[in-house]
Design a protein around this motif. Sequence first.
Motif, mmCIF file in Angstrom:
data_model
loop_
_atom_site.group_PDB
_atom_site.id
_atom_site.type_symbol
_atom_site.label_atom_id
_atom_site.label_comp_id
_atom_site.label_asym_id
_atom_site.label_seq_id
_atom_site.Cartn_x
_atom_site.Cartn_y
_atom_site.Cartn_z
ATOM 1 N N LYS A 29 -5.214 -0.488 -7.900
ATOM 2 C CA LYS A 29 -6.477 -0.130 -8.555
ATOM 3 C C LYS A 29 -7.501 0.450 -7.599
ATOM 4 O O LYS A 29 -8.458 1.075 -8.036
ATOM 5 N N THR A 30 -7.356 0.213 -6.320
ATOM 6 C CA THR A 30 -8.295 0.736 -5.335
ATOM 7 C C THR A 30 -7.652 1.936 -4.656
ATOM 8 O O THR A 30 -6.589 1.819 -4.051
ATOM 9 N N CYS A 41 0.838 -1.209 0.000
ATOM 10 C CA CYS A 41 0.000 0.000 0.000
ATOM 11 C C CYS A 41 0.864 1.246 0.000
ATOM 12 O O CYS A 41 1.952 1.264 0.584
ATOM 13 N N GLN A 60 -13.658 7.099 -3.004
ATOM 14 C CA GLN A 60 -13.056 5.797 -3.278
ATOM 15 C C GLN A 60 -13.197 5.499 -4.761
ATOM 16 O O GLN A 60 -14.262 5.698 -5.337
ATOM 17 N N ASP A 87 -3.059 -3.474 -4.835
ATOM 18 C CA ASP A 87 -3.444 -3.853 -6.200
ATOM 19 C C ASP A 87 -3.244 -2.701 -7.184
ATOM 20 O O ASP A 87 -3.299 -2.888 -8.395
ATOM 21 N N MET A 114 -12.823 2.301 -7.183
ATOM 22 C CA MET A 114 -12.731 0.851 -7.101
ATOM 23 C C MET A 114 -12.062 0.287 -8.361
ATOM 24 O O MET A 114 -11.972 0.964 -9.379
ATOM 25 N N PRO A 115 -11.629 -0.969 -8.315
ATOM 26 C CA PRO A 115 -10.964 -1.570 -9.477
ATOM 27 C C PRO A 115 -11.801 -1.531 -10.758
ATOM 28 O O PRO A 115 -11.263 -1.404 -11.846
ATOM 29 N N GLN A 134 -13.631 0.863 -11.682
ATOM 30 C CA GLN A 134 -13.787 2.292 -11.968
ATOM 31 C C GLN A 134 -15.049 2.899 -11.363
ATOM 32 O O GLN A 134 -15.401 4.033 -11.669
ATOM 33 N N ASP A 155 -4.217 1.029 -2.622
ATOM 34 C CA ASP A 155 -4.041 -0.360 -2.185
ATOM 35 C C ASP A 155 -2.953 -1.046 -2.993
ATOM 36 O O ASP A 155 -2.572 -0.588 -4.075
ATOM 37 N N THR A 193 -8.348 5.367 -2.155
ATOM 38 C CA THR A 193 -9.215 6.059 -1.208
ATOM 39 C C THR A 193 -8.560 7.384 -0.855
ATOM 40 O O THR A 193 -7.399 7.417 -0.448
#
Length: 192
Positions: free
Chosen positions: A40-41, A22, A53, A38, A55-56, A58, A36, A43
């Motif tokens: 892709k996330t 992260c 936020q 990944d 999210m992966p 979109q 995150d 916040t």
Amino acid sequence: EEIQRETAYPDGKVEKVLKNGCHLIFFPNGTWKKVDSDGKTVTITFFNGDVKQIMPDQTVIYYYADAKTTHTTYSDGLEVLHFSNGQIEKHYPDGKKEITFPDQTIKNLFTDGQEESIFPDGTIVRIQRDGSKTIEFNNGQRELHTSQFKRREYPDGTVKTVYLNGQQETKYVSGRVRVKDKDGNIIMDTKL
């Protein structure tokens, strides 16, 4: 989480990379961003309490702290707003809007200017672009409001019309027609 690396920038920004992958970025104004592992996330927590936020897929979820309102935008263009009083609004990509009020009344606003409200008791009100209104009651009665008259249709076939000038006309299923003037005086009655 343990910090793997920390970098301070001249503009006051501080980036921390955690061992789990992260990234945390802290801005001088109190806003901070978390990416995150990944990648892709994301916040973002703003200094005023708002939270965004991503999210992966979109989807973007934005929480307005002062209004206690959540605004979600999906990748297909659908937007959903959840208000603190329980009201929910859906804004569709084609321009249609659906509002669910706290009492569970649902109002649809169509792109052609028509409206439809569905009340918890089953009553449905439709408003056309010309302003005419149709009301369907849960007891089977139906009402039509236009600029010229108001008409109520009963399940037994009786139709009562009140005209703009106050004159009333009632047509019974038997064929009987009764007409009253604006003061309620009978001016015609074809009793069979």
